[in-house]
Design an enzyme around this catalytic site. Structure first.
Site, short mmCIF file in Angstrom:
data_model
loop_
_atom_site.label_atom_id
_atom_site.label_comp_id
_atom_site.label_asym_id
_atom_site.label_seq_id
_atom_site.Cartn_x
_atom_site.Cartn_y
_atom_site.Cartn_z
N GLU A 193 -3.23 -0.30 8.35
CA GLU A 193 -1.88 0.53 9.12
C GLU A 193 -2.09 -0.23 10.55
O GLU A 193 -3.00 -0.01 11.23
CB GLU A 193 -1.80 1.80 9.14
CG GLU A 193 -1.65 2.68 7.76
CD GLU A 193 -1.42 4.05 7.95
OE1 GLU A 193 -1.41 4.69 9.16
OE2 GLU A 193 -1.54 4.82 7.01
N HIS A 215 -3.35 10.77 0.65
CA HIS A 215 -2.83 10.48 1.76
C HIS A 215 -2.25 12.10 2.29
O HIS A 215 -0.95 12.18 2.46
CB HIS A 215 -1.52 9.52 1.73
CG HIS A 215 -1.42 8.87 3.36
ND1 HIS A 215 -1.40 7.74 3.57
CD2 HIS A 215 -1.01 9.45 4.35
CE1 HIS A 215 -1.05 7.25 4.62
NE2 HIS A 215 -0.83 8.60 5.25
N GLU A 236 -7.51 8.22 6.18
CA GLU A 236 -7.86 9.00 7.49
C GLU A 236 -8.57 10.19 7.47
O GLU A 236 -7.95 11.13 7.77
CB GLU A 236 -6.67 8.99 8.48
CG GLU A 236 -6.09 7.51 8.81
CD GLU A 236 -5.09 7.74 9.88
OE1 GLU A 236 -4.62 8.66 10.36
OE2 GLU A 236 -4.68 6.46 10.25
N ASN A 247 -7.21 1.67 9.94
CA ASN A 247 -5.85 1.91 10.73
C ASN A 247 -6.23 1.90 12.23
O ASN A 247 -6.89 2.54 12.63
CB ASN A 247 -5.32 3.29 10.33
CG ASN A 247 -4.96 3.23 8.83
OD1 ASN A 247 -5.01 2.37 8.07
ND2 ASN A 247 -4.53 4.34 8.39
N ARG A 262 0.87 -1.23 0.02
CA ARG A 262 0.04 -0.03 0.08
C ARG A 262 0.91 1.34 0.14
O ARG A 262 1.80 1.61 0.98
CB ARG A 262 -0.97 -0.03 1.29
CG ARG A 262 -1.72 1.41 1.31
CD ARG A 262 -2.69 1.11 2.69
NE ARG A 262 -3.11 2.62 2.75
CZ ARG A 262 -3.17 3.35 3.54
NH1 ARG A 262 -2.31 3.06 4.87
NH2 ARG A 262 -3.88 4.48 3.85
N TYR A 304 -4.34 2.12 15.98
CA TYR A 304 -2.92 2.32 16.72
C TYR A 304 -2.97 2.27 18.30
O TYR A 304 -2.39 1.62 18.97
CB TYR A 304 -2.30 3.82 16.56
CG TYR A 304 -1.78 3.68 15.02
CD1 TYR A 304 -0.52 3.48 14.79
CD2 TYR A 304 -2.18 4.33 13.94
CE1 TYR A 304 0.20 3.35 13.54
CE2 TYR A 304 -1.78 4.34 12.60
CZ TYR A 304 -0.40 3.65 12.32
OH TYR A 304 0.11 3.69 11.17
C1 FCB Z 1 -1.20 7.40 10.50
C2 FCB Z 1 -0.95 8.02 9.32
C3 FCB Z 1 0.43 7.56 8.56
C4 FCB Z 1 1.73 7.57 9.76
C5 FCB Z 1 0.81 6.67 10.90
C6 FCB Z 1 1.88 6.76 12.31
O1 FCB Z 1 -2.08 8.29 11.21
O2 FCB Z 1 -1.86 7.56 8.33
O3 FCB Z 1 0.65 8.43 7.76
O4 FCB Z 1 1.67 8.64 10.18
O5 FCB Z 1 -0.34 7.35 11.64
#
Ligand code: FCB
Length: 440
Positions: free
Chosen positions: A348, A119, A164, A286, A75, A288
């Site tokens: 992600e 992006h 995002e 995504n 990607r 985190y």
């Molecule tokens: C996400 C973004 C990516 C990167 C990660 C750590 O929010 O999509 O570009 O910065 O965080």
């Protein structure tokens, strides 16, 4: 690592402004990130993406790294200002040549290209006419998507429209901590709608050009109320509606969540929600970290307060490491949207670490291995519980330009020495290669 279903799509992710550099090459126009990064005080240490990982020139080496890693998909994102330097009108063929070669290079190694069309690097000329506050940008985005598909659509069939949109709205237009640096707070809400409209129009344009799998990538987070009381629950519900519901509800159910500023908003026109609800083939997620939310203080400009999560490990960024949050998120999405939820790709997931090479030049990033292993186990549990997850992409292949934090946060499976551009695969790269080799 447990075995994932046969055909599960393993990949890694990157983004154009974060790795390409070459900001003046072959007719590329300026983007809002060029402007922002060159404005003193906006990016840590004054870092810019002018050179980044020099991927624009070194991509063959980076494709080799992908091939050796054993991923089946890659990607990456396409820089709109390379394709349309002024944000609209004639296409710059040289800008597209770059992606054309990259796609061929990937396919030669059996790696599926999965480009993201946007992006966050909006052409500066488009921002100058209002950026995503201007409804017209949605139409320009769909034209750009069509132009890219006209060139690459004979080889690329899987596409991601936007990355995002919540983060672009919040950081770029509401708080001003990312490009274009506008701090409009709730006045930024049209940006949500125009991004979604652009997404829906682009889905139609891509499908008309033979795309077989089109999705959007959203940043999603499970929201944890800070305490058991009703005020915290109410604040958490509002946060959840902004972060998750604002972009998922209209796409999947055709309705916006109840939010201040969204009911009867003048920027929502008849027919828009039909466009936004154009069916997608999959949803990119995504993940985190979860978000802990409490009731706001009396002076707060926001209807919620985001609070730290304590008692868990943290990444170099200070983000809490909660692998179980990925399980909760997957099951939560399935329970919330039921049959309306398309198959999911984790587009992600990853962490920044303060890794430094040891005396023999190797990078022992055990914290990243633990992070990935924990999250993959949580994801596997979600699949076992019946959630339809089709793939997983690590953020990121290379250390890169981490937006307002410049080069201070290293997210790569591969270390980049920014003085020499030397690439050094870290221990996590070797770990993932072995783990992938053992998959069905
Ligand atoms: C996400 C973004 C990516 C990167 C990660 C750590 O929010 O999509 O570009 O910065 O965080």
């Amino acid at each position: 690592m447990p075995s994932f279903p046969p055909g599960f799509l393993w990949g890694v992710s990157t983004a154009s402004y974060q790795i390409e550099g070459a900001v003046h090459d072959d007719g590329r126009g300026p983007s809002i990130w060029d402007t922002f990064a060159h404005t003193p005080g906006r990016v840590r240490d004054g870092d810019t993406g002018d050179v980044a990982c020099d991927h624009y020139h070194r991509w063959p080496q980076d494709v080799e790294l992908l091939g050796e890693l054993g991923v089946r998909a890659y990607r990456f994102s396409i820089a709109w200002p390379r394709v349309q330097p002024d944000g609209s009108g004639p296409v710059n063929p040289k800008g597209l040549d770059f992606y054309d070669s990259l796609v061929d290079g990937l396919l030669e190694r059996g790696i599926t290209p999965m480009p993201t069309l946007y992006h966050w690097d909006l052409p500066q000329a488009t921002e100058d006419t209002g950026g995503w506050l201007n409804r017209d940008t949605a139409h320009r985005f769909a034209e750009y998507a069509a132009a890219v598909a006209d060139r690459l659509g004979d080889r690329v069939t899987r596409w991601i429209t936007l990355n995002e949109p919540i983060v672009h709205l919040a950081e770029g237009y509401a708080f001003g901590t990312h490009a274009p640096g506008r701090a409009l707070m709730f006045e930024a809400l049209p940006v949500a709608h125009h991004q979604l409209l652009g997404h829906g129009l682009a889905v139609r344009a891509l499908r008309a050009r033979g795309a077989t799998e089109v999705m959007i990538t959203n940043n999603c987070t499970p929201v944890l109320p800070a305490g058991p009381g009703p005020q915290d629950a109410a604040a958490a519900a509002v946060y959840d509606a902004f972060h998750n519901g604002l972009f998922l509800d209209p796409m999947l159910t055709g309705r916006y969540p109840e939010l201040p500023g969204m009911s009867d908003a003048p920027f929502i026109r008849d027919g828009d929600l039909d466009v936004i609800r154009t069916p997608v083939d999959a949803l990119g997620v995504n993940y985190y970290q979860p978000t802990r939310v409490g009731a706001p203080g009396a002076e707060s400009p926001l209807p919620f307060e985001v609070l730290p999560i304590e008692g868990v490990p943290q990444t170099a960024f200070g983000w809490p490491v909660v692998p179980g949050g990925l399980f909760d998120l997957m099951v939560g999405l399935r329970d919330r949207y039921g049959a309306a939820l398309p198959p999911i790709y984790i587009t992600e997931n990853g962490c920044s670490t303060d890794d430094v090479p040891d005396a023999d030049g190797r990078v022992h990033d055990t914290a990243r291995i633990d992070y990935l292993d924990g999250h993959l186990r949580a994801l596997h549990r979600a699949i076992d519980s019946g959630v339809d997850v089709r793939g997983y992409f690590v953020w990121s292949l290379l250390d890169n330009f981490e937006w307002a934090d410049g080069y201070s946060q290293r997210f790569g499976l591969v270390r980049v020495d920014y003085d020499t551009q030397r690439r050094t695969p870290k221990d996590s790269y070797a770990w993932l290669r072995s783990a992938l080799a053992a998959q069905p």
